[in-house]
Design a protein around this motif. Structure first.
Motif, PDB file in Angstrom:
ATOM      1  N   SER A 296       5.893   6.270   0.056  1.00  0.00           N
ATOM      2  CA  SER A 296       4.589   6.220  -0.591  1.00  0.00           C
ATOM      3  C   SER A 296       3.947   7.599  -0.476  1.00  0.00           C
ATOM      4  O   SER A 296       3.310   8.088  -1.392  1.00  0.00           O
ATOM      5  N   ASN A 297       4.131   8.210   0.685  1.00  0.00           N
ATOM      6  CA  ASN A 297       3.741   9.595   0.934  1.00  0.00           C
ATOM      7  C   ASN A 297       4.632  10.098   2.067  1.00  0.00           C
ATOM      8  O   ASN A 297       5.595   9.429   2.437  1.00  0.00           O
ATOM      9  N   SER A 298       4.318  11.225   2.648  1.00  0.00           N
ATOM     10  CA  SER A 298       5.209  11.784   3.663  1.00  0.00           C
ATOM     11  C   SER A 298       5.187  11.013   4.980  1.00  0.00           C
ATOM     12  O   SER A 298       6.037  11.229   5.837  1.00  0.00           O
ATOM     13  N   GLU A 299       4.223  10.110   5.155  1.00  0.00           N
ATOM     14  CA  GLU A 299       4.124   9.363   6.403  1.00  0.00           C
ATOM     15  C   GLU A 299       4.307   7.862   6.245  1.00  0.00           C
ATOM     16  O   GLU A 299       4.452   7.149   7.225  1.00  0.00           O
TER      17      GLU A 299
END
Length: 157
Positions: free
Chosen positions: A17-20
């Protein structure tokens, strides 16, 4: 998540979804999904919107115990602080189900449901009562061979 990529001879795929945050990742034949990313409500609320006869596989597998499976379960997360407790032969007391995250005690109805599940499925140990999400997490840790550090002191205190 980085350690999961170290697994040899297993294909790792990921939808970030994002980098985390990850929507989904698969490790070999195991797939882990964040259901809230795909559904517009919690699984508990979505199940309540269905008619019992629409739950074909649940009815087929659990038969007369289907109603027990439609109720959100409770789990004594804080109580389960050692592997030895998985071998205990009875449910812990109602107080052991207190949630330190929500600062709430389990209701009498939820604890009665828990006791009913234990009796109806003829469970012998707390290990048999373990939840499916917990099993998925354990499978991921097993496949990745990750060793998690046990936090003994919270740095936020």
């Amino acid at each position: 998540m980085q350690s999961v990529g170290k697994v040899k001879n297993k294909n790792l795929t990921c939808i970030p979804s994002n980098s985390e945050k990850y929507i989904s990742f698969s490790l070999g034949p195991l797939r882990f999904l964040d259901s809230l990313q795909f559904l517009n409500a919690s699984l508990e609320k979505l199940v309540l919107n269905l008619e019992k006869n629409e739950l074909t596989l649940t009815n087929k597998f659990f038969k007369e115990k289907t109603d027990l499976m439609l109720h959100k379960g409770i789990y004594p997360y804080k109580y389960m602080d050692t592997f030895q407790k998985f071998n205990e032969g009875c449910l812990p007391s109602k107080e052991a189900f207190f949630s330190s995250l929500t600062n709430e005690a389990v209701s009498d109805d939820d604890y009665a449901h828990c006791q009913n599940v234990w009796k109806s499925f003829n469970l012998k140990t707390l290990g048999e009562y373990y939840t499916a999400p917990g099993l998925a997490w354990q499978a991921c840790l097993y496949m990745s061979r990750v060793k998690l550090e046990l936090f003994t002191d919270s740095p936020l205190t």
